[in-house]
Design an enzyme around this catalytic site. Structure first.
Site, PDB file in Angstrom:
ATOM      1  N   ARG A   1      18.062  15.834 -21.464  1.00  0.00           N
ATOM      2  CA  ARG A   1      16.848  16.317 -22.136  1.00  0.00           C
ATOM      3  C   ARG A   1      15.570  16.278 -21.427  1.00  0.00           C
ATOM      4  O   ARG A   1      14.535  17.010 -21.802  1.00  0.00           O
ATOM      5  CB  ARG A   1      16.678  15.879 -23.307  1.00  0.00           C
ATOM      6  CG  ARG A   1      17.811  16.159 -24.430  1.00  0.00           C
ATOM      7  CD  ARG A   1      17.727  15.290 -25.748  1.00  0.00           C
ATOM      8  NE  ARG A   1      16.592  15.012 -26.488  1.00  0.00           N
ATOM      9  CZ  ARG A   1      16.069  14.298 -27.159  1.00  0.00           C
ATOM     10  NH1 ARG A   1      17.041  13.335 -27.529  1.00  0.00           N
ATOM     11  NH2 ARG A   1      14.902  14.237 -27.800  1.00  0.00           N
TER      12      ARG A   1
ATOM     13  N   ASN B   1     -10.607   7.678  12.252  1.00  0.00           N
ATOM     14  CA  ASN B   1      -9.630   6.821  12.632  1.00  0.00           C
ATOM     15  C   ASN B   1      -8.142   7.245  13.183  1.00  0.00           C
ATOM     16  O   ASN B   1      -7.347   6.736  13.380  1.00  0.00           O
ATOM     17  CB  ASN B   1      -8.908   5.956  11.540  1.00  0.00           C
ATOM     18  CG  ASN B   1      -8.903   6.591  10.243  1.00  0.00           C
ATOM     19  OD1 ASN B   1      -9.218   7.700  10.130  1.00  0.00           O
ATOM     20  ND2 ASN B   1      -7.823   6.154   9.443  1.00  0.00           N
TER      21      ASN B   1
ATOM     22  N   LEU C   1      22.558  -0.647 -18.268  1.00  0.00           N
ATOM     23  CA  LEU C   1      23.219   0.566 -18.350  1.00  0.00           C
ATOM     24  C   LEU C   1      22.284   1.685 -17.812  1.00  0.00           C
ATOM     25  O   LEU C   1      21.173   1.707 -18.562  1.00  0.00           O
ATOM     26  CB  LEU C   1      23.666   0.852 -19.637  1.00  0.00           C
ATOM     27  CG  LEU C   1      24.648  -0.221 -20.220  1.00  0.00           C
ATOM     28  CD1 LEU C   1      25.542   0.412 -21.563  1.00  0.00           C
ATOM     29  CD2 LEU C   1      25.834  -0.647 -19.272  1.00  0.00           C
TER      30      LEU C   1
ATOM     31  N   ASN D   1     -24.526  -2.863   6.218  1.00  0.00           N
ATOM     32  CA  ASN D   1     -24.602  -1.721   5.205  1.00  0.00           C
ATOM     33  C   ASN D   1     -24.349  -0.593   6.200  1.00  0.00           C
ATOM     34  O   ASN D   1     -24.634  -0.203   7.199  1.00  0.00           O
ATOM     35  CB  ASN D   1     -26.492  -1.658   5.095  1.00  0.00           C
ATOM     36  CG  ASN D   1     -26.494  -0.622   3.994  1.00  0.00           C
ATOM     37  OD1 ASN D   1     -26.616  -0.722   2.809  1.00  0.00           O
ATOM     38  ND2 ASN D   1     -27.083   0.534   4.591  1.00  0.00           N
TER      39      ASN D   1
END
Length: 451
Positions: A15, A368, A8, A359
């Protein structure tokens, strides 16, 4: 035997003070409806029916994102829980098996609890899920005679003796599908609210000589969410459960109360998570990996032995191989970082591939995005990227190559080559002293003019 789920999910949730349907408010990064569906799917149901109402299109989309085969039916008027379940009858016409009624705003039902209900269903026509509580408040009471459920009494209708009962109704019900809809068809709305209550089917079943019982679960499993405050409480309960499960599974949490998990976070044994880490959906962390403090991970894979953070951000599509290192104030998005590669300081690596043992120096950016499209940067194995390098994609840096610090790399770098992409430094003797004298003189003039 075949099993159908009826969930359900039609309520507006007034509220909650939100345009978002109540069942779509998230807990652990997933809508409450998804949590309820996940618990039910552990039973391997042959049919799942979602009863939607307010925001039906959004509810249907969320349901089908979780289960593409879920059927969604509409409760155009909210006339009570029995009326809501009745809307599923056409979708389950001819279903030969059991049906379980769940609630989209009750996200913590455990699969094992549902399995116990189905086991009890083999000996009873109707099974109700109940819970014991020291503060039953206005919950409906389950009146038992041994294992037999005699009736459900609403608080307003209960005697003082019945109100003293601490065994309460969760609303979750299991029955043979055909029986469930036969009982619902007999439910009336002769009550103050003029609604059709699902709880009435217990009395109807008993009047017809059918057997009913109740299965008990922990009170926390029945927690319903009806307000913002209750949503916060539900999130806290979810996080407590996840933290306990992670540690039970072998993860090391340095300060568990500060770590926030998503519904699908996976952490292998001996992985360590430091303080104030946030896991958004879609994260897996391998054994012996270390997620350091104040890091945020989403939609990424961290392999065994990798180190992330502190203060790192891994975004969707990131894959870190074994022993890779992502350091402080580094953001990685849609990138593959191979074994032993390092990006330790103040860098952005997006739409990229970083080869094994390479590294990346501090302040490096893979540029990009050209304003219209994204492009990919490919960095080979054992590459040294100098600090403050701008890699303008699409660009490739070959194995064993190097870029000089402060370079802007716009062309491919061959294997083993050193790339320099910066202007030559020129020194002007004495010019700094003259420049400072001129600047100070101009400041004194401005100060006098301002007096």
């Amino acid at each position: 035997m075949a099993t159908a789920l009826i969930i359900l999910a039609a309520g507006k949730g007034t509220r909650m003070k939100s345009d978002l349907p109540k069942v779509l408010h998230p807990i652990g990064g997933a809508p409450m409806l998804g949590h309820a569906m996940r618990a039910g799917q552990a039973l391997t149901p042959d049919q799942t029916v979602i009863v939607a109402g307010h925001g039906a299109e959004a509810v249907a989309a969320a349901a089908r994102a979780h289960d593409a085969n879920a059927q969604v039916v509409l409760q155009s008027e909210q006339l009570g829980t029995a009326h809501a379940v009745a809307q599923a009858a056409p979708a389950l016409a001819g279903h030969d098996g059991d049906a379980i009624v769940l609630y989209g705003d009750t996200p913590f039902i455990r699969p094992e609890t549902l399995r116990r209900m189905l086991a009890a269903r083999q000996d009873h026509d109707l099974v109700v899920l109940g819970f014991d509580t020291a503060d039953p408040g206005r919950y409906g009471r389950l009146v038992m005679e041994g294992e037999r459920l005699e009736r459900i009494v609403e608080f307003k209708d209960a005697t003082e003796a019945e109100r003293a009962i601490g065994f309460c109704n969760s609303g979750v019900i299991a029955a043979r599908t055909e029986t469930l809809f036969e009982l619902i068809a007999a439910v009336g709305n002769d009550n103050a609210a003029g609604e059709y209550y699902l709880t009435d089917i217990v009395a109807i079943a008993r009047a017809r000589g059918l057997g009913a019982t109740a299965v008990a679960c922990e009170e926390s499993e029945t927690l319903g969410v009806n307000s913002r405050a209750e949503l916060v409480q539900a999130e806290a309960l979810f996080q407590d459960r996840m933290r306990a499960a992670m540690m039970e599974g072998g993860a090391i949490l340095v300060a568990p109360e500060t770590v926030h998990f998503a519904h699908d976070t996976q952490i292998a044994p001996d992985a360590q998570v430091e303080q104030n880490v946030v896991f958004a959906p879609g994260v897996t962390v391998g054994a012996r990996a270390r997620i350091r403090a104040f890091s945020h991970l989403e939609g990424c894979e961290v392999a065994a032995g990798a180190v992330v953070g502190p203060y790192a951000r891994l975004r969707p599509g990131t894959k870190l191989a074994e022993d890779a290192r992502i350091g402080n104030f580094v953001e990685v998005k849609n990138a593959v970082v191979a074994a032993g590669a390092k990006v330790n300081h103040l860098s952005y690596i997006g739409d990229a591939e970083l080869g094994a043992g390479s590294n990346v120096g501090a302040g490096t950016v893979t540029c990009n995005y050209d304003g219209v499209s994204k492009h990919r940067t490919r960095i080979g194995a054992r590459v040294f990227i100098g600090s403050d390098t701008m890699l303008v994609a699409p660009v490739t840096v070959g194995d064993d190559a190097m870029t000089a610090s402060g370079s802007v790399i716009t062309e491919n770098v061959p294997q083993g080559a050193l790339a320099l992409g910066r202007a030559r430094q020129v020194n002007k003797p004495g010019l700094a002293v003259k420049l400072f004298e001129m600047l100070k003189l101009n400041k004194r003039k401005r100060d006098r003019e301002a007096e």
